[in-house]
Enzyme design. Structure first.
Site, PDB file in Angstrom:
ATOM      1  N   GLU A 113       1.877  12.280   2.207  1.00  0.00           N
ATOM      2  CA  GLU A 113       2.161  13.478   1.437  1.00  0.00           C
ATOM      3  C   GLU A 113       3.579  13.594   0.882  1.00  0.00           C
ATOM      4  O   GLU A 113       3.803  14.298  -0.103  1.00  0.00           O
ATOM      5  CB  GLU A 113       1.804  14.703   2.295  1.00  0.00           C
ATOM      6  CG  GLU A 113       0.292  14.876   2.333  1.00  0.00           C
ATOM      7  CD  GLU A 113      -0.243  15.547   3.569  1.00  0.00           C
ATOM      8  OE1 GLU A 113       0.036  15.070   4.684  1.00  0.00           O
ATOM      9  OE2 GLU A 113      -0.945  16.554   3.433  1.00  0.00           O
ATOM     10  N   THR A 156       0.841  -1.202   0.000  1.00  0.00           N
ATOM     11  CA  THR A 156       0.000   0.000   0.000  1.00  0.00           C
ATOM     12  C   THR A 156       0.880   1.257   0.000  1.00  0.00           C
ATOM     13  O   THR A 156       0.513   2.268  -0.596  1.00  0.00           O
ATOM     14  CB  THR A 156      -0.955   0.031   1.213  1.00  0.00           C
ATOM     15  OG1 THR A 156      -0.204  -0.193   2.411  1.00  0.00           O
ATOM     16  CG2 THR A 156      -2.033  -1.020   1.087  1.00  0.00           C
ATOM     17  N   LYS A 182       6.614   6.733  10.471  1.00  0.00           N
ATOM     18  CA  LYS A 182       6.505   8.164  10.184  1.00  0.00           C
ATOM     19  C   LYS A 182       5.277   8.578   9.364  1.00  0.00           C
ATOM     20  O   LYS A 182       4.808   9.690   9.507  1.00  0.00           O
ATOM     21  CB  LYS A 182       7.758   8.637   9.451  1.00  0.00           C
ATOM     22  CG  LYS A 182       8.969   8.845  10.371  1.00  0.00           C
ATOM     23  CD  LYS A 182      10.117   9.399   9.576  1.00  0.00           C
ATOM     24  CE  LYS A 182      11.270   9.846  10.450  1.00  0.00           C
ATOM     25  NZ  LYS A 182      12.393  10.317   9.609  1.00  0.00           N
TER      26      LYS A 182
END
Ligand code: MOS
Length: 734
Positions: A700, A629, A696
């Site tokens: 984006e 993913t 993390k």
């Protein structure tokens, strides 16, 4: 025991999505639905003088036409309209609130009918007279009136002096136009009239609890009387962070009719929501002859509305990323007669880093240095803004592995020096940077004696894979097979979660699950120890793990009790725990993700057609929860970057203050033919500081830097520097 974390686990919701079993906000079937159709203003500024609904009301099947004059009551105070993501400064937009027109495309009436087609037809019969007022929609006309955003900028050194003394200087202005999110799913809300003043709202949103609180405030509802559900989201890219006006109108409709209502916006109407603000970026870089930076100035002017001050960190990245004793940055806003701008795909960074990384490329040319080499000479292991170390930063490895995979060493530095038949070939690169944020999220786990666990949380999965990664973390921390985990998301009655945005959900939700799983382990150990002649007698919590359906000693696999046995002996058929994650809240480290993006373009010299033939994106984002993913997510972000570089642009006709291309025929986005070879590399980045699992988040980082890398490749191919996005063929001929 780690069986699933870090593996290529297919989406747990994949089947539901491809079979259509996954329901979206406009697809929940409720009996007795009425349908709404919105009428929008065609002028950008003025007053509604008169609305004549008589003809529309005569159409058979029309139930009502709501306007600011006859709508049900809504809150008057600004605070009631401030959702979790609302800008601090300003007064949020309120649909059908009063007679004022603030932007073209503003909803000014809602037709309600037995069928959507009837509502839409009747909407064409409503007569509206408006008084026009002078307006402005062109950023370049307002740039001199721009005001400085109240932000704790931390300039350092003396930029003016350092810039004047620099051996090599580069200064230029860059431009990013307004862009609209254009997710596949249209904005929609289905509101069910449950009776007794209760409402259930199926909404397209990135945050059900945000919408729930907002609607309760706006309509003065008790928390228990209004539930918001959004199990699946067909893309949003930030447009679903704030509650959008259709949800207010759908609730207004339900309250007016005392009946369930569905409202789906048209593609065109969605251009009346938020957007990535057009931004003018000015960069001035000063370097010593050895290629080290000594002066960075980054100023931006971005669009906001007349009524709210939306801004994001745009210029701060320039002061953070590279070593430079002197840096100065400033963000300004210009007010236009448009809706409030909003978060879109790495807001601030996608734009600011585009400008920075374009300017860095120009500086490399001026220095006659390889662009990667320039970045290595300015490399910093500390956050240059705050002067603290990173929890981890493997950007150097991103440059190395990305360049290797791309074959960067074969690049000829001269522009127009590489060809493939009739096409010019260009190779460009850029750095990407984003934040690694983490937020409070609560998760509930219900473990049943049959070895099945249900994990639930109000978080949304906006298509990024939250269901899947939460199932992976639950399976590993509970020691169960993935098939035995059910994840429930997107319901405001579930445990607390913020909006899904800012790339913070993977780290936050994973740790909520892990934290709650630890409580389950504690309880199971207590049950196991209570058994007669327990093999785990004397074991402490930290001595045992849950694995293969058992409570097992870490030191001796032979000492184990099956979860089923432990629960059966205690006559317990379910264990339920709910905990909120927690992260050390300290400023001792910077938390960021990084990337190096390498791009090949081929440009048809006669026609100027640009094709992005190869992209290598090397990402450092801590531990990757799910390589499959994660790969898809970064690939999607790169496609977004191609759109930003070459296609996307919301075009205004400033004479009318109206968008000319409010559709996806004329608002171009990349299609299959525009997307060729994209290689994603995840650089190993162990991080023991950021959080226990070293996660993390990836939402984006994949888009940041892509537009600059493409622009830099186009320059390398053609010798032409286009500084205003998108780089269309006409601009290559200027
Ligand atoms: Mo993202 S733009 O925070 O949904």
């Amino acid at each position: 025991m780690v069986n699933y974390i870090g593996t290529a686990t297919p989406r747990v919701d994949g089947r539901a999505k491809v079979t259509g079993e996954a329901k979206y906000a406009g697809e929940f079937n409720i009996s007795g639905l009425a349908y709404g159709s919105v009428i929008e203003s065609t002028i950008p500024k003025g007053r509604i003088a008169r609305i004549d609904t008589s003809e529309a009301l005569r159409v058979e099947g029309v139930l009502d036409v709501l306007t600011h004059e006859n709508r049900p009551r809504m809150a008057g105070a600004d605070d009631a309209w401030k959702d979790d993501v609302a800008p601090e400064e300003g007064s949020p937009f309120r649909p059908l609130y009063d007679d004022k027109i603030r932007f073209s495309g503003q909803p000014i009436a809602l037709v309600l009918a037995e069928e959507w087609e009837i509502a839409r037809y009747a909407a064409s019969l409503v007569r509206i007279e408006c008084e026009k007022q002078p307006f402005v929609t062109d950023l370049y006309n307002q740039r001199d009136q721009a005001f400085v955003v109240k932000k704790p900028d931390k300039p350092r050194g003396n930029v003016k002096r350092a810039y004047a003394a620099a051996d090599v200087r580069h200064e230029a202005e860059y431009f990013i136009p307004t862009e609209n999110h254009n997710p596949m799913e249209l904005f929609a809300s289905t509101v069910t009239w449950d009776g007794g003043g209760k409402l259930t709202v199926y909404d397209k949103t990135q945050g059900v609890q945000n919408v729930q609180r907002y609607l309760c405030n706006v309509f003065k509802k008790k928390a228990d009387d209004l539930r918001v559900i959004s199990p699946f989201v067909g893309g949003a890219f930030g447009s679903g962070l704030r509650p959008q006006y259709q949800v207010v109108l759908a609730v207004l409709g339900a309250l007016a009719l005392k009946r369930s209502v569905r409202l789906v916006l048209t593609r065109q109407q969605m251009y009346g929501l938020g957007y990535r603000p057009a931004t003018i970026e000015r960069l001035a870089l000063g370097a010593k002859a050895d290629g080290t930076l000594d002066a960075i100035t980054h100023e931006a002017i971005a669009v906001t509305s007349q009524f709210e001050d939306f801004s994001r960190n745009d210029t701060g990245w320039s002061a953070l990323l590279y070593r430079s004793a002197n840096a100065n940055y400033l963000h300004r806003l210009a007010r236009l007669d448009v809706p409030t701008s909003s978060d879109m795909r790495a807001p601030g960074a996608a734009t600011g880093v585009y400008a920075l990384e374009s300017a860095m490329d120009e500086l490399a040319v001026a220095l006659n240095l390889d662009p990667v080499e320039l970045r290595l000479r300015c490399y910093s292991d500390r956050d240059q803004n705050e002067d603290v170390p990173y929890t981890s930063k493997q950007l150097r490895e991103c440059y190395r592995q990305g360049a290797d995979a791309f074959g960067w060493d074969k690049r000829k530095p001269e522009p127009r020096s590489m060809r493939d038949g009739s096409e010019l070939v260009g190779w460009g690169m850029a750095t990407g940077v984003w934040e690694a944020l983490q937020m409070p999220v609560a998760a509930r786990i219900v473990l049943t004696a049959n070895g099945h666990a249900e994990v639930s949380c109000a978080a949304s999965d906006i298509g990024t894979g939250t269901y899947t990664i939460m199932a992976q973390v639950a399976a590993d921390t509970l020691g169960l097979p993935l098939e035995n985990i059910t994840v429930k998301l997107g319901d405001s009655t579930l445990p607390q979660a913020p909006v899904e945005g800012g790339s913070w959900m993977a780290a936050s939700a994973s740790h909520a699950v892990a934290t709650t799983a630890k409580e389950i382990r504690k309880e199971l150990l207590a049950l196991a120890k209570a058994m007669k002649n327990s093999p785990l007698a004397g074991a402490k919590l930290e001595d045992v793990v849950l694995a293969d359906g058992k409570v097992v000693s870490k030191h001796d696999e032979g000492r184990a009790v099956s979860i089923a046995d432990a629960m059966r002996h205690a006559a317990v058929d379910r264990i339920e725990k709910q905990k909120t994650n927690s992260f050390p809240d300290d400023a001792s480290h910077a938390r960021n993700t990084h990337s190096a993006v390498f791009v090949e373009v081929k440009v048809d010299e006669q026609l100027g057609v640009i094709r992005v033939t190869r992209v290598v994106s090397a990402i450092a984002a801590g531990r990757i929860l799910n390589t499959q993913t994660a790969h898809s997510q970064v690939m999607g972000s790169v496609v977004g970057g191609i759109g930003m570089a070459l296609h996307e642009e919301t075009l205004y006709d400033h004479r009318f203050g109206r968008i000319m291309n409010a559709n996806i025929a004329e608002y171009h986005v990349p299609v299959n033919a525009d997307v060729q070879d994209i290689k994603v590399i995840f650089v190993d980045e162990p991080d023991e500081v950021i959080n226990p699992l070293g996660i993390k988040g990836l939402g984006e980082i994949g888009i940041v830097g892509v537009a600059a890398a493409i622009a830099n490749a186009v320059y390398h191919a053609t010798g032409k520097r286009v500084r205003d996005l998108p780089i269309t063929l006409d601009k290559l001929q200027r």
